[in-house]
Design a protein around this motif. Sequence first.
Motif, short mmCIF file in Angstrom:
data_model
loop_
_atom_site.label_atom_id
_atom_site.label_comp_id
_atom_site.label_asym_id
_atom_site.label_seq_id
_atom_site.Cartn_x
_atom_site.Cartn_y
_atom_site.Cartn_z
N GLU A 203 70.29 101.58 19.90
CA GLU A 203 69.34 100.48 20.08
C GLU A 203 69.63 99.34 19.11
O GLU A 203 69.53 98.16 19.46
N ALA A 206 72.63 97.40 20.47
CA ALA A 206 72.26 96.54 21.60
C ALA A 206 71.53 95.29 21.11
O ALA A 206 71.77 94.17 21.59
N ALA A 207 70.65 95.47 20.13
CA ALA A 207 69.93 94.33 19.58
C ALA A 207 70.87 93.39 18.84
O ALA A 207 70.71 92.16 18.90
N TYR A 208 71.85 93.95 18.16
CA TYR A 208 72.85 93.12 17.47
C TYR A 208 73.60 92.25 18.46
O TYR A 208 73.79 91.05 18.25
N ARG A 209 74.01 92.86 19.56
CA ARG A 209 74.77 92.11 20.56
C ARG A 209 73.93 91.03 21.22
O ARG A 209 74.46 90.02 21.70
N SER A 210 72.61 91.21 21.24
CA SER A 210 71.74 90.19 21.84
C SER A 210 71.34 89.11 20.83
O SER A 210 70.64 88.17 21.18
N GLY A 211 71.77 89.28 19.58
CA GLY A 211 71.50 88.27 18.57
C GLY A 211 70.21 88.46 17.80
O GLY A 211 69.79 87.55 17.07
N ASP A 212 69.59 89.64 17.93
CA ASP A 212 68.35 89.90 17.19
C ASP A 212 68.60 89.74 15.69
O ASP A 212 69.52 90.35 15.13
N GLN A 213 67.78 88.94 15.02
CA GLN A 213 68.04 88.59 13.63
C GLN A 213 67.97 89.78 12.69
O GLN A 213 68.77 89.90 11.75
#
Length: 301
Positions: A203, A206-213
């Motif tokens: 998870e 996936a958040a890293y790839r979506s740019g989650d800060q």
Amino acid sequence: MTVLAVDLGGTKVAAALVEPDGTVVEASRHRAATGERASTADLEAAIAGVVRDALAAAEGPVTGVGLAAAGPVDEAAGTASPINLEALHGFPLRDLVADAAGGLPVEFRRDGVAIVLGEHWLGAARGYDDALGMVVSTGVGGGFVVGGGALGGNAGHIGQIEVSGYTGSASLGRTTMLESVASGPHTVDWARAQGFPGSTGEELGAAYRSGDQIAVAAVRRCAAAVGQGIGSAVALVPVSIVVLGGGFTRVADDFVPLVQAAVAAHPLPYVAAARVVPAGLGGDAPLVGAAALMYRRDLLP
């Protein structure tokens, strides 16, 4: 010539037959859960079971067993004291495996030694006389090849060095060791403390790839700490290449380059010059490394 490879870690034990070219015999693959809640009897049954099941697939003679275990280890006594398997501390692991394997000779070493030996044999460290092999996963571990030979015993416990400027969740009662800061679970713990809603490395990736800060900050923090740890290790034991593997290194496509950048910023030129590259053996690295303990015994102390 075929050998049996056995790899014992904090969450599972795996065994398989491995051919001289490093091919893992698919029909012989067996694994069982371990885990910190397992009793000594549970662990004994799991280890002996995968050994017997893997050997049952042999179509010809098996010449020996390469046994790799999470450390610390006592090679002379044949025991291991994995951080997450307290029930196994002091247990005669090598004797158990030898008995389950029908008396075959067993070459027993710490898993970090096996991993770097496997990468030196068939992976990304092939052709290098001086290398650090490292895993970032549920834990953080490593091993060295120096002067063309592997350092045995507990040399290479990079997860237990102290890092500066970071505090993580406790490991062995410490919050400032590299493992307590940069292992997969501890990195997720840090992200959750910052407000990340997920609970797994997948998870977080996936958040890293979506740019989650928060995820970006967590991954970069992990890579920077790993780079700092590598810099300290290479300052003490100079190597030309660092092979970086383990499941958590796949949390981001640029994880290895981020670690390389941190190492390259080291003020000592010989440390900054060390190349950091992805491991070459993929998911079979633990078993191939364990097999290397038999196939490349000439490189062991």
